[in-house]
Design a protein around this motif. Structure first.
Motif: not given
Length: 163
Positions: A26-27, A36-38, A44-48
Motif C-alpha cells: 500500500r505504501v 529520491y527527495e520526493e 515522512e508524512l504518511m501515517p502508516y
C-alpha cells in the motif's frame, strides 16, 4: 530469472520485515517512480507503520549509491520497488483449559532499486550526435528499447525529432 546488474542502478534489500506484504505494498505503490527527495518527503508524512522500514531501505540504497558508485542523491529515482511475502512466524498463546491459540505473524521482503537519471541524459546526447540512420538502428535494437522504456514513459524525454 536473475536480473542483470546495470551500471546506473543501486539496490537495497530488506528481508524478514515483520509486517504484512499487503500493508507494505500500500505504501510502495504510492512512491514507485518518484525522485529520491520526493519519496522521502512522502514517507515522512504518511501515517502508516510500514513507512519507517521502507524509509530506512530507500535511505540505505541512496547511501550505497553515493558511497559505492559516487552518484548524487538528487539525481536518483525510485526505479523499481517490490514487496514479496516472507515466511510466517507462528507463536502459541495459552488459552483456558490447557489449550493453545496459534498467532501468525506475517513477514515480507522489500527490494528497492534506485537509478541515476544523469546516465539517461548521456545516452540521449549520444543518440542525438548520431546520424538519422544510425539513430534508427540504435532505437530499434530490442535491448536498448527495453532499457530506455522507463525513461521515455516517466519523463517524456524527446530523443530525436519526429519528422
Amino acid at each position: 530469472m536473475k536480473r542483470k546488474k546495470r551500471r546506473d542502478d543501486v539496490y537495497a534489500l530488506g528481508q524478514y520485515i515483520s509486517m504484512s506484504a499487503h500493508k507494505a505494498r500500500r505504501v510502495i505503490d504510492q512512491i514507485r517512480g518518484r525522485s529520491y527527495e520526493e519519496t522521502l518527503m512522502i514517507l515522512e508524512l504518511m501515517p502508516y507503520r510500514a513507512c519507517y522500514p521502507i524509509f530506512k531501505l530507500i535511505y540505505s540504497a541512496a547511501s550505497n549509491a553515493n558511497h559505492n558508485k559516487g552518484f548524487n542523491k538528487g539525481d536518483l529515482i525510485l526505479f523499481k520497488a517490490e514487496v514479496n511475502k516472507g515466511p510466517t512466524r507462528k507463536k502459541l498463546k495459552p488459552q483456558a483449559r490447557g489449550r493453545s491459540y496459534l498467532i501468525k505473524r506475517p513477514t515480507c521482503h522489500i527490494t528497492i532499486i534506485l537509478k541515476d537519471i544523469t546516465y539517461y541524459g548521456e545516452i540521449e546526447e549520444y543518440i542525438r550526435s548520431l546520424s538519422k540512420t544510425n539513430q534508427h538502428k540504435v532505437l530499434l535494437n530490442p535491448t536498448f528499447v527495453e532499457y530506455l522504456d522507463f525513461f521515455l514513459s516517466k519523463y517524456d524525454g524527446v530523443i530525436w525529432d519526429k519528422k
